[in-house]
Structure formats: C-alpha cells, structure tokens
Design a protein around this motif. Structure first.
Motif, mmCIF file in Angstrom:
data_model
loop_
_atom_site.group_PDB
_atom_site.id
_atom_site.type_symbol
_atom_site.label_atom_id
_atom_site.label_comp_id
_atom_site.label_asym_id
_atom_site.label_seq_id
_atom_site.Cartn_x
_atom_site.Cartn_y
_atom_site.Cartn_z
ATOM 1 N N CYS A 126 4.888 19.617 -0.571
ATOM 2 C CA CYS A 126 5.721 19.574 -1.844
ATOM 3 C C CYS A 126 5.592 18.068 -2.410
ATOM 4 N N SER A 127 5.589 16.981 -1.487
ATOM 5 C CA SER A 127 5.451 15.595 -1.939
ATOM 6 C C SER A 127 5.232 14.839 -0.942
ATOM 7 N N SER A 128 4.642 13.472 -1.214
ATOM 8 C CA SER A 128 4.293 12.513 -0.060
ATOM 9 C C SER A 128 4.623 11.197 -0.674
ATOM 10 N N GLY A 129 4.636 10.396 0.301
ATOM 11 C CA GLY A 129 4.895 8.813 0.118
ATOM 12 C C GLY A 129 4.353 8.330 1.474
ATOM 13 N N ASP A 130 3.806 6.924 1.016
ATOM 14 C CA ASP A 130 3.198 6.065 2.183
ATOM 15 C C ASP A 130 3.923 4.733 2.248
ATOM 16 N N ALA A 131 3.776 4.252 3.178
ATOM 17 C CA ALA A 131 4.132 2.690 3.499
ATOM 18 C C ALA A 131 3.224 2.015 4.134
ATOM 19 N N LEU A 132 2.581 1.085 3.574
ATOM 20 C CA LEU A 132 1.611 0.420 4.376
ATOM 21 C C LEU A 132 1.846 -1.054 4.430
ATOM 22 N N PHE A 133 1.000 -1.636 5.360
ATOM 23 C CA PHE A 133 1.435 -3.181 5.490
ATOM 24 C C PHE A 133 0.587 -3.956 4.531
ATOM 25 N N GLY A 134 -0.383 -3.327 3.957
ATOM 26 C CA GLY A 134 -1.173 -4.220 2.899
ATOM 27 C C GLY A 134 -1.673 -5.440 3.366
ATOM 28 N N SER A 135 -1.749 -6.286 2.296
ATOM 29 C CA SER A 135 -2.255 -7.620 2.576
ATOM 30 C C SER A 135 -1.290 -8.570 3.397
ATOM 31 N N ALA A 136 -0.128 -8.136 3.486
ATOM 32 C CA ALA A 136 0.907 -9.010 4.439
ATOM 33 C C ALA A 136 0.518 -8.418 5.833
#
Length: 452
Positions: free
Chosen positions: A117-127
C-alpha cells in the motif's frame, strides 16, 4: 466527645488530601547520552517472520518490540474500507555499535496478497552513528486506487538493513498505530498538491527572558516549544527531542546552532550535528545535511516546507506529502559521539530558533481531531515548555486541588454544623437543670449539675 472525634476525622481527611497533593510526580528524563525514553504505556509485542502468525495492532496504541540484523517482521492490522491508517516505527539501537550509510529500516503496509500500500524508510545516512530514527507507512483510502481499498486483514512489515561491517546487536522498536479522522466534507476536499508556497525564512525570533528549554529523550517526553529562540546543552552521543504545535495553514521553520568550544584545537568533525523533523504520526518529514563542526559557532536550517494542508498528501515528494495534518511536529537533534574525541565529553551549548508563521484555518475533519489537531491546551504547553508527561501531572494536580477545595468546604460545613449542634445541646442541658435553692439549701438530685 463523639462529636469532637467526628470533627477531628473530617479535618484528618482534609490533611490527607493535602498530603497526597504534595507528593512529587515521577519524571521521565534522559539519564545520559544515548538514552531513549520509551512511552511507559507501550505494550510489548513480538514481530514474526511468518505473516499468518502476526499479532494484531490496535488504533491509538503504542507498542515496544525489537528486531535483529537482517530480520523482516510482520504485525497485523484489521482495517475497514473508510479509514486512513498510519503505522510508524522508531528504531533505537541498543548499543553504540557502528552503523553504515545504508543501514536502517523500511516500514510498509501490505494487503493480504502482499501488495504494498505504501512504504517509508529511515536510514542513518552520512551521519554514521547510532541514534533514534523514525519512518512510517500508511493505508490511504483513495477512489483513484484499486488496491488496498477493501476492508480486511493488512500487515505491517518492518525490514532491517545492516551491513556485515556494522554492529549486529538487536535494535529496539517503538511502534505507533493511528487512524485519521473522517473529513467533514469529503466531496469538497482538494485532490491536487500545492505548486508553490512562501519560501522566504522569517526574521530570527526574539529570545524570551527565560529561554532555557531542555529537550526530552524520546517522542514521549519531547519538550514543547513555541516561536522563539531557545537555549539547551547537548552531549556527544546524545539525541534531544522537541515538539512544536503547527496548525492547519501554518508553516514551521527551524534552525539549530552549536556554540564555540573552549576546548580542543579546532579539529574538524564531519557530520557532527543531525536534525530531523517528524509529523504528528511520527512520520519522517525532512532532515538537514549533517553539519560539520570545528569548534566554532555554526548553524543549520531546515529547508522551507509548505503550510500544513490536507492537499499536501497528493504531492509526489515525501517532505511535502508528510505535511498533511496539523498537530505536534517533532524535532530531534543529535550530536556525534566523535565530538568527544576532539572536544571532550562535556555538553556544548545548543540554540534552537523556531518560527511558526501563518494564520490558522479550520480543520477539515469532523469531530475531535485527536493527535491531528492543535488545541488551546497544546499552545499552553508550548508556552510553558512542558512535555506531555508534565502536562498530565499538572492536570492531575489541578484536579487534586479541586478535590482539596471541595473537601475543605465540606469539612468546614461539617465543622460548623457540629459546633452548632454542640452549642444547642449544651443550652438544652443547661435549661433542664433546676435552679439552685436559695439560703444555702442543697441541690436536688444528689448534687450540683455536671459540667458538660
């Protein structure tokens, strides 16, 4: 004597009520860098790798779970065909293990056929240092779509991505499930995203006389802020949480700044300060490019975001789409533990400049908007710098003092009545005693009247 005992009992009740009112409340605060405050009402729930065994989540509830490296965990939803549903996941690494650029979680809502239906992500990234990060997904009712529209069983899937070179320890999860209120006039709701909005940053706000506000250690105890300049202190490895009430039609602007350090030799620390903004459903809105630090004053600001509007959800960009409802917007500010190596582990002065602009407009919902609205109570909390727990304790104390007042009035009335009865009984007894005979005669009935 019986009357006196009853009066003393009434006074004892009043004293006891005052004693209860004076008891200190329990505080929820950070115990040190890296500490996260979970909602104390969160229910324990275990995600499963087979969807048929998934535990059901209920709307309006908060849950605590955990996820291992590489795991994919399911949770169950039972949805009707009319309500928009949002599920967020806050990931909290348990230790200070290493994280890489692509490490994080993905949250998705899926129907019984596993269609997304939908999705989202949370990433630590460059920090690349462990800290709480959040993501959300939804099932939105939309006449233009053919999937995920029927009533029935749905699933929340939380997937963890962890590189082989990263820490492999478990991550805690704080899950929230919220249902969006019904529209007052669904047929007249706009279905197109805005194409433009004010982008000029407002003038820096004026600092209040007492502008110290210490951030919380989680979404549960995030410190409330209103427009203004606010001072705090942040330790290396720490994440501080704040929340700002933003009503329909209003924009929020935020700037975070670190002061200079009196220690160190100007060493350069990349990605030292990270700042993120999340919406009332704890859905990620936007973040800044992590700011480097070299011991000198520096600051970073969120890009201008559109005013809060129902129609924002139809925009293709996540940061605009996430500005879809009013309520508390959450700011999290994290300082890299690497700063301690260069400048020591003492706190560094942090400044937050918050601007909420624009005139509030009416809510598009019918009835109580719940977390998707701004009340006068919310504005009062922001003015006082309270978090939700403190506001609840203040309300409890207010209710207790009302009880004390009522008990005091009641006890006073009892006291007056008993004194009146006492005096009346005494007068009647005195009137019933015959007068003493004259001329030194003896009292009848064997002696003088007894003292009461």
């Amino acid at each position: 004597m019986r009357q006196r005992s009853r009066v003393r009992g009434a006074l004892a009740v009043v004293a006891a009520v005052f004693a209860v009112a004076a008891l200190p409340g329990q505080a929820y605060a950070a115990d040190g860098p890296g500490t996260y405050t979970f909602d104390p009402d969160a229910k324990a729930v275990s995600g499963v790798e087979v969807n048929a065994d998934a535990t059901e989540l209920t709307s309006g509830s908060v849950y605590k779970s955990s996820i291992k490296a590489g795991q994919k965990l399911y949770y169950r939803l039972n949805l009707d065909a009319k309500t928009n549903a949002y599920v967020s996941a806050v990931v909290v690494p348990r230790d200070a293990g290493k994280v890489a650029y692509g490490d994080g979680i993905t949250v998705s809502v899926r129907d019984s056929s596993d269609d997304q239906c939908s999705s989202g992500d949370a990433l630590f990234g460059s920090a690349q240092y462990p800290r709480p990060i959040a993501a959300y997904a939804s099932r939105r009712v939309d006449k233009e779509n053919t999937s995920c529209q029927e009533a029935g069983t749905y699933y929340v899937l939380v997937e963890r991505e962890t590189k082989a070179t990263s820490g492999q320890g478990d991550w805690d999860l704080e899950l929230r499930y919220a249902s969006e209120p019904k529209l007052a006039q669904a047929s007249s709701a706009p279905t197109e995203a805005p194409s433009a909005w004010p982008s000029a940053s407002p003038l820096p706000p004026t600092a209040a006389d007492d502008n110290t506000r210490h951030g919380g250690a989680g979404y549960y105890d995030a410190t409330s802020l209103q427009t203004g300049e606010w001072k705090d202190r942040i330790e290396p490895g720490q994440t501080l949480f704040y929340r700002v009430p933003v009503d329909w039609g209003q924009q929020v602007f935020a700037t975070a700044g670190l002061s200079n350090s009196t220690t160190g030799k100007g060493q350069y620390v990349s990605s030292a300060l990270a700042m993120s903004l999340d919406n009332p459903a704890i859905g990620h809105v936007d973040n800044v490019s992590p700011m480097s630090y070299a011991g000198k004053p520096t600051s970073v600001s969120l890009d201008p975001l559109p005013p809060v509007a129902y129609r924002n959800r139809f925009d293709s960009s996540d940061n605009v789409s996430a500005m879809r409802f009013a309520g508390w917007y959450y700011l999290s500010v994290s300082l890299s533990p690497e700063v301690a190596k260069a400048y020591g582990d003492k706190p560094i002065a942090l400044t937050l400049q918050i601007n909420v602009t624009g005139k509030a407009v009416d809510s598009p919902y019918t009835g109580d908007a719940g977390i998707f609205g701004v009340t006068q109570g919310d504005k009062d909390m922001a003015r006082k710098g309270q978090n939700g727990a403190q506001a609840a304790r203040s309300e409890s104390r207010s209710s207790t003092m009302k009880l004390v007042a009522a008990a005091g009035i009641g006890a006073g009335a009892v006291l007056v009545l008993w004194i009146g009865a006492w005096m009346l009984i005494a007068r009647r007894r005195a009137a019933a005693v015959p007068a003493a005979p004259t001329g030194g005669g003896q009292y009848p009935y064997g002696g003088p009247p007894q003292a009461w």
